[in-house]
Scaffold this motif. Structure first.
Motif, short mmCIF file in Angstrom:
data_model
loop_
_atom_site.label_atom_id
_atom_site.label_comp_id
_atom_site.label_asym_id
_atom_site.label_seq_id
_atom_site.Cartn_x
_atom_site.Cartn_y
_atom_site.Cartn_z
N ASN A 156 -21.71 -95.15 4.05
CA ASN A 156 -21.18 -94.48 2.89
C ASN A 156 -21.61 -94.85 1.70
O ASN A 156 -22.19 -95.98 1.43
N TYR A 157 -21.74 -93.91 0.65
CA TYR A 157 -22.35 -93.94 -0.52
C TYR A 157 -21.48 -93.28 -1.55
O TYR A 157 -20.77 -92.68 -1.72
N ALA A 158 -21.78 -94.24 -2.85
CA ALA A 158 -20.73 -93.92 -3.76
C ALA A 158 -21.32 -93.36 -5.22
O ALA A 158 -22.34 -93.76 -5.65
N ASN A 159 -20.78 -92.17 -5.72
CA ASN A 159 -20.94 -91.63 -6.78
C ASN A 159 -19.61 -91.11 -7.52
O ASN A 159 -18.86 -90.82 -6.82
N ASN A 160 -19.72 -90.84 -8.68
CA ASN A 160 -18.66 -90.03 -9.40
C ASN A 160 -18.80 -88.57 -9.67
O ASN A 160 -18.23 -88.19 -10.59
N LEU A 161 -19.75 -87.92 -8.94
CA LEU A 161 -19.87 -86.66 -9.15
C LEU A 161 -18.97 -85.85 -8.48
O LEU A 161 -18.45 -86.30 -7.65
N PRO A 162 -18.66 -84.45 -9.29
CA PRO A 162 -17.65 -83.76 -8.49
C PRO A 162 -18.36 -82.99 -7.25
O PRO A 162 -19.80 -83.12 -6.95
N LEU A 163 -17.62 -82.83 -6.32
CA LEU A 163 -18.04 -82.04 -4.99
C LEU A 163 -17.50 -80.71 -5.00
O LEU A 163 -16.43 -80.39 -4.45
N PRO A 164 -18.14 -79.56 -5.68
CA PRO A 164 -17.78 -78.26 -5.54
C PRO A 164 -17.63 -77.75 -4.30
O PRO A 164 -18.53 -77.98 -3.44
N GLY A 165 -16.80 -76.81 -3.91
CA GLY A 165 -16.40 -76.20 -2.75
C GLY A 165 -15.62 -76.96 -1.84
O GLY A 165 -15.32 -76.29 -0.82
N ALA A 166 -15.16 -78.15 -2.16
CA ALA A 166 -14.28 -79.13 -1.23
C ALA A 166 -13.09 -78.52 -1.40
O ALA A 166 -12.80 -77.60 -2.30
N GLY B 36 7.01 -79.55 6.50
CA GLY B 36 6.72 -78.15 6.02
C GLY B 36 5.30 -78.16 5.89
O GLY B 36 4.46 -78.82 6.06
N ALA B 37 5.18 -76.90 5.06
CA ALA B 37 3.85 -76.25 4.79
C ALA B 37 3.23 -77.04 3.56
O ALA B 37 3.83 -77.78 2.99
N ALA B 38 1.91 -76.96 3.51
CA ALA B 38 1.40 -77.54 2.32
C ALA B 38 1.98 -76.96 0.97
O ALA B 38 2.24 -75.99 0.79
N VAL B 39 2.23 -78.07 -0.04
CA VAL B 39 2.75 -77.84 -1.10
C VAL B 39 1.75 -77.55 -2.21
O VAL B 39 2.19 -77.06 -3.38
N HIS B 40 0.58 -77.54 -1.99
CA HIS B 40 -0.40 -77.49 -2.94
C HIS B 40 -1.91 -77.13 -2.10
O HIS B 40 -2.14 -77.82 -1.07
N SER B 41 -2.67 -76.21 -2.43
CA SER B 41 -4.14 -76.14 -2.02
C SER B 41 -5.04 -75.54 -3.03
O SER B 41 -4.48 -75.03 -3.84
N LYS B 42 -6.34 -76.00 -2.77
CA LYS B 42 -7.31 -75.56 -3.71
C LYS B 42 -8.78 -75.84 -3.27
O LYS B 42 -8.99 -76.72 -2.71
N THR B 43 -9.52 -74.97 -3.67
CA THR B 43 -10.90 -75.00 -3.44
C THR B 43 -11.59 -75.41 -4.89
O THR B 43 -11.35 -74.56 -5.74
N VAL B 44 -12.29 -76.40 -4.94
CA VAL B 44 -12.56 -77.08 -6.20
C VAL B 44 -13.70 -76.24 -6.82
O VAL B 44 -14.66 -76.08 -5.98
N GLY B 45 -13.68 -76.09 -8.03
CA GLY B 45 -15.08 -75.57 -8.57
C GLY B 45 -16.12 -76.43 -9.02
O GLY B 45 -15.85 -77.69 -8.58
N ALA B 46 -16.89 -76.26 -9.99
CA ALA B 46 -17.98 -77.23 -10.48
C ALA B 46 -17.73 -78.33 -11.10
O ALA B 46 -18.19 -79.50 -11.10
N ASP B 47 -16.17 -78.39 -11.75
CA ASP B 47 -15.83 -79.67 -12.29
C ASP B 47 -15.09 -80.71 -11.36
O ASP B 47 -14.57 -81.84 -11.70
N GLY B 48 -14.90 -80.17 -9.94
CA GLY B 48 -14.31 -80.87 -9.13
C GLY B 48 -12.71 -81.19 -9.12
O GLY B 48 -12.17 -81.92 -8.23
N LEU B 49 -12.17 -80.39 -10.06
CA LEU B 49 -10.79 -80.88 -10.15
C LEU B 49 -9.91 -80.27 -9.25
O LEU B 49 -9.91 -78.95 -9.01
N TRP B 50 -9.05 -80.99 -8.68
CA TRP B 50 -8.15 -80.34 -7.84
C TRP B 50 -6.79 -79.75 -7.99
O TRP B 50 -5.94 -79.30 -7.17
N GLY B 51 -6.48 -80.25 -9.09
CA GLY B 51 -4.94 -80.01 -9.53
C GLY B 51 -5.14 -78.71 -10.62
O GLY B 51 -5.92 -78.17 -10.83
#
Length: 458
Positions: free
Chosen positions: A287-297, A313-328
């Motif tokens: 495993n390898y570490a950096n702090n770069l966003p992972l777009p498409g995750a 129950g079902a998922a309370v939140h879902s998202k496909t992240v963009g170039a900034d990597g933000l999931w919220g």
């Protein structure tokens, strides 16, 4: 000149003093910039930011930097893919400070750093103009005199006490021999004897029985206020309640009103999904570490049952992240634990279980992982991790799957994660507990390319 003196801070006395204290208000609260350590990210300051907020500090004046490549080079003078030099690190910190000064209109900031972050702080103040833009500097567990200090041994590394980088930083600044640059007010925070990177023996750097020529006092600096906290580990020099109390008092001149993050509603969470890069954090795991966003995750969030880890129950939140990597952003249910599930090409489906969040945060960073080659024979792999500290079998009350933590030594605080390889089929609850914080996850099948992480907040 700041006179050198020693402080011995205890959490119990901090609570007594805090009961009668009043937090500074308004313009008296300077912007604070937090710098993380080697291989870490801004997320490591999550609970510290909560504590400052709970003592009245405006959230917009609390900024944690996220160095894209957080690992130091093996040799500071030689380029190495995916790693940063001391000059790279200082330049990034300087740019972040400039952004904060511009955004807040303040003339100066406070810098609070853990471990390697303190190297960048010292370099910036001494060589990058920070003596004018910084009022206070607090260094927790920074190996100011090296992790080792042996002539001829890896002296090109920035953690060598006899190498050119630390030798230049520690050169006397005045006739008194002070190692810190004025007029900045300096504090170091160290453990009395439990910091894995301030040890006279080379055990924690893979050289058991070999003297490091570094003592427990290695993080202290002549000319600084040097605080000593009993029994804290390397990361707890920055992220423990005692470290917060000591830092807050140094900045403000008074005790905080509370050391515990106060509940907030609603709880709105956000952060970045990151992946794994080119440079191994641990070659044994792959495993390898950096702090770069992972777009498409892709991220799915589920509320879970605190006793079984099962989804409510079902998922309370879902998202496909963009170039900034933000999931919220995501509004979490108060008092409810959650499961965060990351899916991304080239990674295992990563199930991260977290205990309830008391407050909002934009520092809930999540990392997609891969199954290590050594774990391919397991039916399920579950890792219990403590990002803001280490496990100490002599000090802490803890259990993993109702047993002692695998891989944690009987003495010393040098391990921050423990892994169980589950060898039986089926999905079941798997609990973990550390000093009162409890997390219950599920043993997802490794055959489906899934792995599980139980992540502590404190």
């Amino acid at each position: 000149m700041t006179t050198r003196r020693s402080l011995f801070a205890l959490v119990a006395s901090s609570l007594l003093l805090g009961a009668c204290a009043t937090a500074p208000q308004g313009a008296d609260q300077p912007p604070i910039v937090f710098a993380h350590g080697n291989g870490d990210s801004a997320s490591i300051w999550q609970s510290t930011v909560w504590r400052f907020e709970s003592n009245g500090w405006p959230r917009e004046r609390l900024h944690a930097i996220d160095l894209p490549y957080p690992l130091a080079r093996d040799d500071n003078s030689k380029a190495q893919p995916g790693r940063t030099s001391t000059d790279d690190h200082m330049a990034y910190l300087k740019a972040e400070v400039d952004k904060v000064l511009k955004a807040t209109g303040a003339k100066q900031v406070v810098l609070v750093a853990n471990s390697r972050g303190g190297n960048a702080v010292r370099n910036y103040i001494q060589n990058g103009g920070g003596d004018k833009t910084v009022s206070h500097a607090v260094l927790g567990g920074t190996p100011n005199h090296g992790v080792w200090a042996t002539k001829g041994f890896r002296e090109g590394n920035e953690f060598s006490g006899t190498g050119p980088f630390l030798t230049a930083l520690n050169a006397p600044k005045n006739a008194a021999g002070d190692e810190v640059t004025g007029p900045v007010k300096w504090m170091t925070i160290r453990s009395d004897n439990n910091d894995k990177f301030a040890q006279p023996d080379g055990l924690w750097i893979g050289a058991k029985g070999t003297p490091t020529n570094v003592t427990f006092e290695g993080p202290a600096l002549k000319g600084a206020t040097n605080a000593v906290l009993p029994r804290v580990d390397h990361r707890e020099t920055s992220f423990s309640p005692a470290a917060f109390e000591t830092t807050y008092r140094f900045i403000t001149g008074r005790a905080p009103t509370t050391l515990v993050p106060t509940p907030q509603a609603p709880v709105v969470l956000n952060g970045k999904i990151t992946g794994l890069g080119l440079v191994p954090t641990d070659p044994a795991t792959g495993n390898y570490a950096n702090n770069l966003p992972l777009p498409g995750a892709q991220l799915m969030v589920y509320a879970t049952d605190p006793a079984t880890g099962e989804r409510k129950g079902a998922a309370v939140h879902s998202k496909t992240v963009g170039a900034d990597g933000l999931w919220g952003p995501f509004t979490a249910q108060a008092g409810v634990p959650h499961e965060f599930v990351i899916s991304a090409p080239g990674y295992a489906t990563t199930h991260i279980y977290r205990s309830p969040f008391p407050r909002s945060s934009e520092l809930i960073h999540l990392r997609a992982e891969r199954i290590a080659a050594a774990d391919k024979d397991a039916k399920s792999t579950v890792t219990f991790t403590r990002p803001r500290g280490y496990f100490d079998a002599q000090r802490d009350k803890m259990a993993f799957d109702s047993k002692a933590l695998p891989g944690v030594p009987p003495a010393g605080a040098g391990v921050s994660s423990s892994k169980i390889k589950v060898m039986e089929d089926g999905v079941r609850a798997i609990p973990a507990e550390f000093n009162g914080e409890k997390i219950v996850g599920r043993t997802w099948p490794a055959a489906e390319n899934r792995l599980v992480v139980l992540e502590l907040t404190y």
